[in-house]
Scaffold this active site. Structure first.
Site, PDB file in Angstrom:
ATOM      1  N   GLU A   1       4.272  -2.165  49.503  1.00 13.50           N
ATOM      2  CA  GLU A   1       3.680  -2.951  48.422  1.00 13.50           C
ATOM      3  C   GLU A   1       4.729  -3.452  47.414  1.00 13.50           C
ATOM      4  O   GLU A   1       4.720  -4.613  47.010  1.00 13.50           O
ATOM      5  CB  GLU A   1       2.654  -2.102  47.652  1.00 13.50           C
ATOM      6  CG  GLU A   1       1.421  -1.697  48.419  1.00 13.50           C
ATOM      7  CD  GLU A   1       0.356  -2.785  48.449  1.00 13.50           C
ATOM      8  OE1 GLU A   1       0.603  -3.893  47.925  1.00 13.50           O
ATOM      9  OE2 GLU A   1      -0.720  -2.520  48.999  1.00 13.50           O
TER      10      GLU A   1
ATOM     11  N   HIS B   1       3.202  -6.493  49.471  1.00 11.18           N
ATOM     12  CA  HIS B   1       1.965  -6.798  48.764  1.00 11.18           C
ATOM     13  C   HIS B   1       1.439  -8.177  49.168  1.00 11.18           C
ATOM     14  O   HIS B   1       2.163  -9.174  49.108  1.00 11.18           O
ATOM     15  CB  HIS B   1       2.226  -6.765  47.258  1.00 11.18           C
ATOM     16  CG  HIS B   1       1.006  -6.881  46.403  1.00 11.18           C
ATOM     17  ND1 HIS B   1       0.044  -5.905  46.350  1.00 11.18           N
ATOM     18  CD2 HIS B   1       0.590  -7.868  45.563  1.00 11.18           C
ATOM     19  CE1 HIS B   1      -0.907  -6.266  45.502  1.00 11.18           C
ATOM     20  NE2 HIS B   1      -0.597  -7.463  45.022  1.00 11.18           N
TER      21      HIS B   1
ATOM     22  N   SER C   1      -5.596  -7.219  45.527  1.00 11.53           N
ATOM     23  CA  SER C   1      -4.814  -7.073  44.302  1.00 11.53           C
ATOM     24  C   SER C   1      -5.737  -7.106  43.075  1.00 11.53           C
ATOM     25  O   SER C   1      -6.639  -6.282  42.962  1.00 11.53           O
ATOM     26  CB  SER C   1      -3.730  -8.155  44.247  1.00 11.53           C
ATOM     27  OG  SER C   1      -2.779  -7.880  43.248  1.00 11.53           O
TER      28      SER C   1
END
Length: 518
Positions: free
Chosen positions: A322, A423, A201
């Protein structure tokens, strides 16, 4: 490195390097040296200034406890461990190494944590590197860096001759940590000539930015990027607007007073900006690295797409679902509704009239097999993560070995609640934490044994890459490097498989134009 003569477990161990001597612990074949300072405390006059190197320590430094984490608001999705200490004095790193590393030169993996550039720490329990070190025969370094308003705010345009403010501080912190690694990691059994920077990320955004940062040349010899927001790196004009909004919320524009404001007020003001910016400009975020024309000369997504990044091997990919995490957390960071998506495209046309944008009908055609209420999730996922990753891969594959993946696995519980391979869901597999007791309901409906098998493969692939080999694992399909003919993608699931041109429909829908937000 020499081991203290002491009975019991964990045992005391000492490492000696150019930075000094550090006393850590050894437990179950893995040594940990925690809370090592890699730069001076960025406090007082050093707030919002470039990181400064530390002098070699005198005597033996206690390295048995993690250092303070960067100031931040409590986030229920971010476990910082029991009773974390927060302080601006947070520039610490942790070294994990196998007991047998004495006199060796093992590959080094330097972890840059995620957290939307606003949360997290290198000492999070999730990033316990024991299993990764033991399975892959590597040295792992986890680092803290300045985050939020103290690490990503660009006040350089508001300073005076007597009150100077620097920019790109978090990225410079990461570089300072890598410089410390280059100078000292041999004392821990690591090879300074084989360093892989890896992150997820925001951390992945930082390591892909390193590939477009000339100053990082020679510090990294490979990059692993998990769910990188490659294109979310903005120019000075936008960063100055963010800084101006921050100062208005803070209620302080006098440069001479800014370094006296309590850190808690800075965190609170930054949190408001963090929420406001994506609401006003969908598809953008408040805090990220900056294209400053100096440290970062150009947008990283453009540099990578054109094949001009540092020519080091790259392993990069995203997760299948995600965006579901951002919807579940009610996060403002990704545009999911039709209105937000339309505004994002309209803003892009205003900001860059020369940009050739695909028509929305063309984009939506890429999702014609998707249920209508999930189309926004798909577009959000792809504008935020998948398409920037594909643009970067297409160019970087021309200059260095590049490996593309998509992580598709989800436990029965995550599928049931609609999160899927969301995610960050690959993180427990990368760090091997599916082996031990797992907090939360992830395995409430089963799936632990399958997760363990996948985790073993992921750890072997990631560490094989760090060793300079192809990212392969025993008894699993070989992972070919990406090229423009096959566009091979490794799909990570219960059984890994290689799919050629997995994203053909997406590429047709979005086109080849790189959308670099300004």
């Amino acid at each position: 490195m020499d081991e203290a003569e002491r009975e019991g477990t964990p045992r005391e161990v000492t490492a000696r390097c150019a930075a000094g001597a550090f006393a850590g612990t050894s437990d179950d074949g893995v040594r940990l040296f925690a809370g090592i300072r890699y730069a001076q405390a960025p406090v007082g006059d050093a707030r919002w200034r470039d990181p400064r190197p530390v002098s070699p320590a005198e005597g033996i430094v206690d390295a048995t406890r993690f250092g303070a984490v960067a100031p931040q608001q409590v986030n229920k999705a971010m476990d910082l461990g029991p009773d974390p200490v927060m302080s601006e004095d947070c520039l610490f790193l942790n070294v994990w190494t196998p007991d047998h590393a004495d006199g060796q030169a093992l590959p080094v993996m330097v972890w840059v944590h995620g957290g939307a550039y606003t949360f997290g720490a290198g000492s999070q329990p999730l990033y316990d590197a024991r299993r990764l070190v033991a399975s892959g025969d590597v040295v792992v370094v986890t680092i803290n860096y300045r985050i939020g308003g103290l690490g990503f705010l660009d006040l350089s345009g508001f300073g005076t001759a007597g009150h100077v403010f620097d920019g790109n501080l978090a990225l410079k912190d990461v570089i300072a940590a890598l410089e410390w690694v280059r100078a000292n990691i041999d004392g821990f059994g690591g090879d300074p000539g084989r360093v892989t920077a890896f992150g997820e990320s925001a951390g992945a955004g930082l390591v892909t930015t390193l590939l477009a940062t000339p100053r990082a040349e020679g510090l990294i010899h490979g990059v692993i990027a998990e769910s990188s927001p490659v294109s979310s790196v903005y120019g000075r004009e936008r960063s100055q607007r963010v800084a101006d909004r921050f100062l208005s919320i803070l209620g302080e524009h006098e440069p001479g007073r800014l370094r006296d404001v309590p850190a808690e007020r800075i965190v609170d003001a930054a949190a408001r900006v963090f929420a406001e910016i994506p609401a006003v400009d969908p598809g953008t975020i408040a805090f990220s690295p900056i294209v400053d024309g100096d440290l970062v000369p150009e947008p990283p997504v453009t540099v990578l797409a054109e094949g001009r990044g540092l020519p080091v091997p790259l392993l990069i990919g995203t997760n299948k679902d995600e965006a579901s995490f951002f919807r579940f957390m009610k996060s403002p960071l990704l545009p999911i509704s039709d209105e937000q998506i339309d505004r994002m495209f309209a803003d892009l046309k205003v900001e860059d009239p020369l940009l050739t944008l695909p028509e929305m009908e063309q984009v939506r055609a890429a999702y014609e097999d998707t249920r209508h209420r999930a189309i926004g999730l798909g577009i959000a996922r792809d504008v935020g993560f998948r398409m920037p990753t594909l643009w970067a891969v297409e160019g970087h594959a021309r200059v260095a070995p590049t490996y593309l993946y998509r992580f598709d696995h989800a436990t029965p519980f995550l599928r049931m609640v609609g999160l899927g391979a969301t995610h960050g869901s690959e993180l427990p597999y990368v760090w091997g934490s599916v082996e031990g007791a797992t907090k939360g309901p992830v395995f409430r409906l089963g799936g632990r044994h399958a997760a363990q098998r996948i985790s073993h493969r992921v750890m072997r692939r990631w560490t094989a890459f760090a060793h300079g080999a192809a990212p392969d694992a025993p008894d699993a399909v070989s992972w070919p490097a990406f090229d423009s003919d096959r566009r091979a993608t490794l799909v990570i699931d219960g059984v890994d498989r290689v799919v050629d041109d997995l994203d053909a429909t997406l590429r047709a829908g979005w086109g080849d134009e790189v959308l670099a937000f300004r």
